[in-house]
Write an enzyme that holds these catalytic residues in place. Structure first.
Site, PDB file in Angstrom:
ATOM      1  N   ARG A  62       0.805  -1.225   0.000  1.00  0.00           N
ATOM      2  CA  ARG A  62       0.000   0.000   0.000  1.00  0.00           C
ATOM      3  C   ARG A  62       0.832   1.266   0.000  1.00  0.00           C
ATOM      4  NH1 ARG A  62      -4.027  -3.483   3.368  1.00  0.00           N
ATOM      5  NH2 ARG A  62      -2.006  -3.908   4.290  1.00  0.00           N
ATOM      6  N   GLU A  99       6.536 -10.441  14.113  1.00  0.00           N
ATOM      7  CA  GLU A  99       5.929 -11.116  15.270  1.00  0.00           C
ATOM      8  C   GLU A  99       5.871 -12.627  15.047  1.00  0.00           C
ATOM      9  OE1 GLU A  99       2.444  -8.368  16.878  1.00  0.00           O
ATOM     10  OE2 GLU A  99       3.432  -7.736  15.032  1.00  0.00           O
TER      11      GLU A  99
HETATM   12  P1  5GP Z   1       4.010  -3.000  11.545  1.00  0.00           P
HETATM   13  O1  5GP Z   1       5.205  -3.600  10.872  1.00  0.00           O
HETATM   14  O2  5GP Z   1       4.205  -1.529  11.856  1.00  0.00           O
HETATM   15  O3  5GP Z   1       3.562  -3.766  12.748  1.00  0.00           O
HETATM   16  O4  5GP Z   1       2.787  -3.137  10.549  1.00  0.00           O
HETATM   17  C1  5GP Z   1       2.645  -2.238   9.484  1.00  0.00           C
HETATM   18  C2  5GP Z   1       2.349  -2.976   8.209  1.00  0.00           C
HETATM   19  O5  5GP Z   1       1.249  -3.849   8.367  1.00  0.00           O
HETATM   20  C3  5GP Z   1       2.005  -1.988   7.111  1.00  0.00           C
HETATM   21  O6  5GP Z   1       2.694  -2.333   5.923  1.00  0.00           O
HETATM   22  C4  5GP Z   1       0.504  -2.104   6.951  1.00  0.00           C
HETATM   23  O7  5GP Z   1       0.131  -2.099   5.596  1.00  0.00           O
HETATM   24  C5  5GP Z   1       0.120  -3.432   7.620  1.00  0.00           C
HETATM   25  N1  5GP Z   1      -0.991  -3.247   8.585  1.00  0.00           N
HETATM   26  C6  5GP Z   1      -1.032  -3.613   9.890  1.00  0.00           C
HETATM   27  N2  5GP Z   1      -2.212  -3.305  10.461  1.00  0.00           N
HETATM   28  C7  5GP Z   1      -2.958  -2.728   9.512  1.00  0.00           C
HETATM   29  C8  5GP Z   1      -4.287  -2.149   9.478  1.00  0.00           C
HETATM   30  O8  5GP Z   1      -5.038  -2.086  10.464  1.00  0.00           O
HETATM   31  N3  5GP Z   1      -4.673  -1.608   8.295  1.00  0.00           N
HETATM   32  C9  5GP Z   1      -3.884  -1.618   7.199  1.00  0.00           C
HETATM   33  N4  5GP Z   1      -4.341  -1.037   6.076  1.00  0.00           N
HETATM   34  N5  5GP Z   1      -2.649  -2.151   7.199  1.00  0.00           N
HETATM   35  C10 5GP Z   1      -2.184  -2.697   8.327  1.00  0.00           C
END
Ligand code: 5GP
Length: 174
Positions: A62, A99
């Site tokens: 995205r 994770e």
């Molecule tokens: P992080 O690595 O910060 O835990 O997760 C971020 C990544 O997971 C991003 O690339 C994002 O696209 C995806 N992601 C995690 N939770 C969500 C959510 O609630 N909505 C969306 N659109 N993407 C999420």
């Protein structure tokens, strides 16, 4: 502001997706509402206009939607970061742990200049694991990450604390 309210209204929240206990914020609601999409672009451009960005790097997948919108306004190139095995040519890679398990990100080195000022973009900052890996990868090429930008930040997960560079988000959820 009014523009941020437009974005909040356009982002749709889905409880228990993709699995029980997770609250999913769907950024595609913004893309269905062209006024909200313009507001999103305006808010980002207002913020980054003075950052002197040389290249915008977007995260799979995205981040690919957000990056080019910004690039058009800045008149600067867009480069993708993808999971291992998707990008042709010479790449630099960085393995990191999520994770659940491991992942490897890649970036095409031929198009990265040493000392370039890089803006990294993604749709959402959660735990910061993906963004942290992207920062490490860009820094491996000798470029400078001047900021990480996410449309949505889940502030309770404290992702920005994992990042040793400036972080900006447009809409925050606690
Ligand atoms: P992080 O690595 O910060 O835990 O997760 C971020 C990544 O997971 C991003 O690339 C994002 O696209 C995806 N992601 C995690 N939770 C969500 C959510 O609630 N909505 C969306 N659109 N993407 C999420």
């Amino acid at each position: 502001t009014e523009k941020i309210q437009l974005l909040r209204k356009a982002i749709v929240t889905y409880p228990n997706f993709p699995k029980p206990g997770v609250t999913f914020r769907d950024i595609f609601g913004i893309f269905r509402d062209i006024t909200a999409l313009r507001a999103m672009k305006d808010l980002i451009v207002e913020h980054i206009l003075f950052l002197e960005v040389d290249v915008v790097v977007g995260l799979d997948s995205r981040g690919f939607l957000v990056g080019p919108l910004i690039c058009m306004e800045l008149g600067k190139p867009f480069l993708p970061i993808r999971k291992k095995g998707k990008l042709p040519g010479k790449v630099v890679e960085h393995a990191f742990s999520l994770e659940y398990g491991e992942a490897t990100f890649e970036l095409q080195t031929d198009f990265m200049k040493k000392g370039a000022r890089v803006l990294i973009v993604d749709d959402l900052l959660a735990t910061g694991g993906s963004m942290r890996a992207a920062v490490d990868l860009v820094q491996l090429t000798g470029s400078k990450v001047i900021e990480c930008l996410a449309i949505i930040e889940l502030t309770t997960l404290k992702g920005r604390e994992k990042l040793n560079v400036p972080v900006h988000s447009v809409v925050q959820y606690g």
